[in-house]
Design a protein around this motif. Structure first.
Motif, PDB file in Angstrom:
ATOM      1  N   GLN A 198      29.837 -37.213   6.753  1.00 43.87           N
ATOM      2  CA  GLN A 198      30.740 -38.477   7.036  1.00 43.87           C
ATOM      3  C   GLN A 198      32.197 -38.382   6.423  1.00 43.87           C
ATOM      4  OE1 GLN A 198      29.672 -40.851   8.957  1.00 43.87           O
ATOM      5  NE2 GLN A 198      28.073 -39.267   9.463  1.00 43.87           N
TER       6      GLN A 198
ATOM      7  N   LYS B 108      34.844 -32.391  12.724  1.00 47.06           N
ATOM      8  CA  LYS B 108      33.945 -32.604  13.753  1.00 47.06           C
ATOM      9  C   LYS B 108      32.858 -31.632  13.852  1.00 47.06           C
ATOM     10  CE  LYS B 108      33.776 -33.543  18.706  1.00 47.06           C
ATOM     11  NZ  LYS B 108      34.353 -33.590  20.082  1.00 47.06           N
TER      12      LYS B 108
ATOM     13  N   ARG C  83      30.307 -29.262  14.981  1.00 49.02           N
ATOM     14  CA  ARG C  83      29.970 -28.503  16.590  1.00 49.02           C
ATOM     15  C   ARG C  83      28.585 -27.955  16.548  1.00 49.02           C
ATOM     16  NH1 ARG C  83      32.504 -23.698  16.072  1.00 49.02           N
ATOM     17  NH2 ARG C  83      32.582 -23.659  18.357  1.00 49.02           N
TER      18      ARG C  83
ATOM     19  N   THR D 203      22.805 -35.415  10.185  1.00 47.00           N
ATOM     20  CA  THR D 203      23.569 -35.214  11.005  1.00 47.00           C
ATOM     21  C   THR D 203      23.658 -35.889  12.472  1.00 47.00           C
ATOM     22  OG1 THR D 203      21.753 -33.870  12.301  1.00 47.00           O
ATOM     23  CG2 THR D 203      23.054 -32.689  10.629  1.00 47.00           C
TER      24      THR D 203
ATOM     25  N   ASN E 239      20.128 -36.125  21.658  1.00 50.28           N
ATOM     26  CA  ASN E 239      20.116 -36.932  22.710  1.00 50.28           C
ATOM     27  C   ASN E 239      19.396 -36.304  23.943  1.00 50.28           C
ATOM     28  OD1 ASN E 239      22.121 -35.544  23.681  1.00 50.28           O
ATOM     29  ND2 ASN E 239      23.554 -36.944  22.940  1.00 50.28           N
TER      30      ASN E 239
ATOM     31  N   ARG F 272      21.083 -31.122  21.895  1.00 51.06           N
ATOM     32  CA  ARG F 272      22.514 -31.330  21.682  1.00 51.06           C
ATOM     33  C   ARG F 272      22.686 -32.903  21.277  1.00 51.06           C
ATOM     34  NH1 ARG F 272      26.149 -30.336  27.011  1.00 51.06           N
ATOM     35  NH2 ARG F 272      24.403 -31.621  27.657  1.00 51.06           N
TER      36      ARG F 272
ATOM     37  N   ALA G 150      25.261 -35.764  19.222  1.00 47.05           N
ATOM     38  CA  ALA G 150      26.339 -36.634  19.909  1.00 47.05           C
ATOM     39  C   ALA G 150      27.380 -35.781  19.743  1.00 47.05           C
ATOM     40  CB  ALA G 150      26.607 -37.695  19.029  1.00 47.05           C
ATOM     41  N   ASP G 151      28.479 -36.053  20.651  1.00 44.72           N
ATOM     42  CA  ASP G 151      30.014 -35.247  20.610  1.00 44.72           C
ATOM     43  C   ASP G 151      29.574 -33.798  20.901  1.00 44.72           C
ATOM     44  OD1 ASP G 151      31.230 -37.593  20.045  1.00 44.72           O
ATOM     45  OD2 ASP G 151      31.214 -37.529  17.981  1.00 44.72           O
ATOM     46  N   GLU G 152      28.486 -33.580  21.707  1.00 43.42           N
ATOM     47  CA  GLU G 152      28.506 -32.314  22.226  1.00 43.42           C
ATOM     48  C   GLU G 152      28.009 -31.077  20.992  1.00 43.42           C
ATOM     49  OE1 GLU G 152      28.575 -31.780  25.598  1.00 43.42           O
ATOM     50  OE2 GLU G 152      29.080 -33.718  25.628  1.00 43.42           O
ATOM     51  N   ALA G 153      27.636 -31.603  19.875  1.00 45.34           N
ATOM     52  CA  ALA G 153      27.274 -30.656  18.832  1.00 45.34           C
ATOM     53  C   ALA G 153      26.012 -30.003  19.334  1.00 45.34           C
ATOM     54  CB  ALA G 153      26.880 -31.155  17.666  1.00 45.34           C
TER      55      ALA G 153
ATOM     56  N   THR H 112      34.561 -28.363  12.924  1.00 46.43           N
ATOM     57  CA  THR H 112      35.752 -27.882  13.319  1.00 46.43           C
ATOM     58  C   THR H 112      36.834 -27.356  12.176  1.00 46.43           C
ATOM     59  OG1 THR H 112      36.733 -30.058  13.428  1.00 46.43           O
ATOM     60  CG2 THR H 112      36.031 -29.057  15.303  1.00 46.43           C
TER      61      THR H 112
ATOM     62  N   SER I 161      22.422 -46.007  15.623  1.00 46.97           N
ATOM     63  CA  SER I 161      23.347 -45.712  14.906  1.00 46.97           C
ATOM     64  C   SER I 161      22.881 -45.654  13.342  1.00 46.97           C
ATOM     65  CB  SER I 161      24.889 -46.625  14.929  1.00 46.97           C
ATOM     66  OG  SER I 161      24.512 -47.980  14.769  1.00 46.97           O
TER      67      SER I 161
END
Length: 377
Positions: free
Chosen positions: A149, A155, A157, A204, A208, A243, A245-248, A271, A377
């Protein structure tokens, strides 16, 4: 999920135990003795002699003759259900009917629809409910959550977890006989995937979508003490991809019955940097502590990141790590009672995990890619 403050004085929580099997003796009783916030006031077991022995050893005032007697006793504030998964619902229903707050071990029940019913009953009765998914509250896991956090890795990955254990081999003790029938939802996947994926996703975030392979390689189980041979169809391995959130990207491998070299390894890639969390044991005996390592930048060796003392809220003890994780859950719940907060996992968390495991089984059986309900969330 930041570091929690040390427990300050609050009202003593008087507990009644339903069931005193191996984990109750190894874990719960030792934790309740360690934490001054709790007092064991009542105990019930199907074998009266076992209850009497516990009462003598731990100074428990009331040896109860039935579940109903225990949940309705005026000296019980919190009912703790420590029977096997197929027996959980009866004890939980009784506690809710008596208007008592209730803790239940994971798995909450053997059927997700029954678990949903218990959530509804608890809400209607306005009682607090807690489930034994304690690993999310371990100091190392709260620390890893905060590192993510706070941007330590940038970000997110990818996340990879491998959990393996020597338990759940084709030869098992009679104490684990109840894990064989598939209807009991007590396989290595139900128990260990539930615990470790809840721990991971608390840090983490939840997936989804997923695809999974769930397999059974041990077609027969032999009970060591009796030689009894049982046909076995419960899974002993699960491989899951998904996968976040945010494509991780998420990769999971849960592996029971591993003869050597078992343990836990989690790799978290971002990242800006990387984290690795390891433990030589999936269960957690004395000295089996998690090691957190990390690095930020390129091609750097991972360095140990000691968990700050602020993440530990327990009195000093020599208890093994798996028991200390349980103590963290009890400490969190006592803080919740004192402060009006909600940090201890509850029955809704159990339902969510049960649904994820069911989705993995469905994916494996059908070859389908499963889209999960929107994560909270």
């Amino acid at each position: 999920m930041t570091s929690q403050s040390s427990t300050a004085p609050g009202p003593t929580i008087r507990v009644g135990l339903i069931g005193v099997g191996n984990w109750a003796k190894h874990g719960h009783l030792r934790v309740l003795k360690l934490l001054h916030q709790y007092e064991i006031t009542a105990v019930y077991s199907q074998r009266l002699s076992v209850s009497a022995d516990i009462a003598r050893e731990y100074g428990v005032k009331h040896v109860m003759q039935s579940v109903d007697d225990l949940v309705n006793h005026p000296d019980v504030d919190l009912v703790i259900v420590l029977t096997t998964a197929p027996q959980h619902a009866d004890g939980v229903r009784a506690a809710i009917a008596a208007g008592k707050n209730v803790y239940c071990e994971w798995p909450l029940t053997h059927d997700v629809n029954i678990s949903k019913e218990l959530v509804d009953l608890a809400h209607a009765a306005n009682v607090r409910h807690i489930v034994g998914l304690q690993r999310r509250l371990a100091p190392h896991n709260r620390y890893v959550h905060d590192l993510i956090q706070q941007g330590y890795i940038g970000k997110l990955r990818s996340v990879r977890i491998h959990v393996s254990m020597n338990y759940f081999q084709p030869s098992r003790s009679i104490a684990l006989r109840w894990t064989v029938p598939p209807e009991n939802f007590s396989s290595v996947i139900a128990i260990y995937a539930g615990h470790f994926l809840d721990m991971l996703f608390a840090s983490t975030g939840w997936p989804n979508e997923l695809s999974a392979l769930v397999v059974n390689q041990f077609k027969e189980v032999t009970i060591i003490e009796t030689g009894e041979k049982l046909p076995n169809s419960t899974p002993d391995q699960m491989v899951l991809t998904g996968r976040l959130a945010d494509e991780a990207v998420l990769t999971v491998h849960i592996e029971g019955g591993k003869r050597n070299g078992s343990g836990v390894q989690i790799d978290i890639t971002g990242t800006e940097g990387d984290l690795r969390i390891t433990n030589r044991s999936a269960f957690g005996g004395a000295g089996d502590n998690y090691k957190v390592e990390g690095a930020r930048g390129d091609n750097l060796p991972l360095q140990v990141l000691p968990v700050p003392d602020a993440y530990n809220q327990l009195p000093p003890s020599e208890l093994p790590s798996s028991v200390l994780e349980l103590a963290e859950l009890y400490a969190a719940y006592s803080n919740d009672v004192r402060d009006g907060t909600k940090t201890a996992p509850d029955f809704s968390d159990a339902v969510r995990m049960h649904e994820l495991i069911n989705a993995a089984v469905t994916s494996s059986e059908t070859g389908r890619h499963i889209v999960l309900a929107a994560s909270e969330s």
